[in-house]
Design an enzyme around this catalytic site. Structure first.
Site, PDB file in Angstrom:
ATOM      1  N   GLY A  73       3.352  -1.170  -2.301  1.00 10.95           N
ATOM      2  CA  GLY A  73       4.390  -0.245  -2.717  1.00 10.95           C
ATOM      3  C   GLY A  73       5.014  -0.657  -4.032  1.00 10.95           C
ATOM      4  CG  LEU A  74       7.834  -3.038  -4.587  1.00  4.38           C
ATOM      5  CD1 LEU A  74       7.768  -4.519  -4.965  1.00  4.38           C
ATOM      6  CD2 LEU A  74       9.275  -2.607  -4.424  1.00  4.38           C
ATOM      7  CB  CYS A  75       3.914   2.043  -7.447  1.00  5.61           C
ATOM      8  SG  CYS A  75       3.160   2.380  -5.856  1.00  5.61           S
ATOM      9  N   GLY A  76       7.273   3.601  -7.114  1.00  4.83           N
ATOM     10  CA  GLY A  76       7.921   4.902  -7.123  1.00  4.83           C
ATOM     11  C   GLY A  76       7.361   5.827  -6.047  1.00  4.83           C
ATOM     12  CG  PHE A 131       0.951   6.110  -7.058  1.00  6.62           C
ATOM     13  CD1 PHE A 131       0.322   6.831  -8.058  1.00  6.62           C
ATOM     14  CD2 PHE A 131       0.171   5.375  -6.180  1.00  6.62           C
ATOM     15  CE1 PHE A 131      -1.059   6.822  -8.181  1.00  6.62           C
ATOM     16  CE2 PHE A 131      -1.205   5.352  -6.288  1.00  6.62           C
ATOM     17  CZ  PHE A 131      -1.822   6.078  -7.294  1.00  6.62           C
TER      18      PHE A 131
END
Length: 291
Positions: free
Chosen positions: A88-91, A93
């Site tokens: 994760g940690l990709c908005g 997406f």
């Protein structure tokens, strides 16, 4: 109201978070260039492969065409291959791809179709299992893979083809995110089985008549499985580039937000500290006057 010590601890905590998000942004920026180059390099090959299939498909009668091209003649059972990132940690997406696939699945279910799902990537499984856990028949994770290669896509393609040969589904659709730019990734659905071929204009294909050796149907029997692997590989590369672009943007926003929060906390800390100093001075002056 928080004490000065609590404010100092909170400021230190946010600064530590800011360092982490800044480091993650720089790592994503470093990986993005290589991932973007790989995705862009795969596009011409996959597009040309589809064009070749379209040209050869014209020379084959529907009766002699491979089952992977013509399908079963029905569309009762749909297989959705949902490719997302492992982390994760990709908005938004991962959620955008999963939402796109989920909406498609719900439309098919509303039409009375049977839906089966294969997730490629941990995040897609985590999102879809909340509403469609009974539709997920398999999950594939590439967490331990340092760099996605054609061998990974080929394994996924062989699994899908094996299910088709067993009569497990009629139509297979691949869901992924097409990389446009650092701030733009577009959720995309691509039909794999029956093989969808682009319409080739006469000016593109030329007017020459070709004779195929071996037979055109034999060429397609070998070419279609390879094309499915190529399209899956392209989807994985597009996802890798999109993930890095989304992560770079998300971490940049997180770094900016952390800076804003540090500024607000610092103002609160300074005001509270000034008020405390003023209060102490008033107490000292009042005590001196009382004497």
């Amino acid at each position: 109201m928080a004490s000065l010590k609590d404010l100092r601890n909170r400021i230190a905590s946010v600064k530590a978070t800011q360092k982490i998000t800044k480091a993650m942004q720089m790592v994503a920026a470093a990986k993005l260039r290589r991932a973007q180059e790989a995705a862009e390099a795969a596009r011409p090959y996959s597009e040309r492969m589809a064009a070749v299939m379209a040209n050869i498909g014209k020379a084959v009668d529907s009766a002699d065409a491979p089952a992977l091209m013509t399908g079963t003649g029905k569309s009762d059972v749909h297989l959705l291959i949902v490719a997302t990132a492992e982390r994760g940690l990709c908005g938004g997406f991962n959620s955008q791809i999963a939402r796109f696939a989920r909406d498609h699945a719900r439309r098919l279910i509303a039409e009375g179709k049977t839906v089966k799902i294969i997730t490629v990537g941990k995040k897609g499984y985590d999102i879809l299992r909340r509403d469609l856990s009974d539709k997920i028949i398999d999950r594939i994770e590439l967490r331990d893979v340092k760099q996605v290669g054609f061998v990974n896509a080929d394994a996924i393609a062989k699994k899908v083809i094996g299910l088709f040969n067993e009569g497990q589904f009629d139509v297979a659709t691949l869901f992924y995110s097409q990389f446009k730019s650092v701030i733009s990734q577009v959720p995309t659905a691509q039909q794999l089985i029956p093989a969808s071929t682009p319409v080739v204009e006469e000016s593109e294909s030329g007017s020459a008549i070709y004779e195929y050796e071996p037979d055109a149907s034999e060429i397609l029997s070998d070419l279609i499985p390879r094309n499915i692997s190529v399209q899956v590989f392209r989807a994985l590369l597009e996802n890798a580039a999109g993930e890095m672009g989304a992560k770079m943007t998300a971490m940049d926003n997180a770094t900016r937000n952390a800076g804003d929060m540090i500024g607000k906390l610092s103002i609160t800390y300074n005001r509270q500290r000034q008020a405390q100093i003023t209060k102490e001075l008033i107490e000292i002056i009042s005590g001196a006057e009382a004497l």
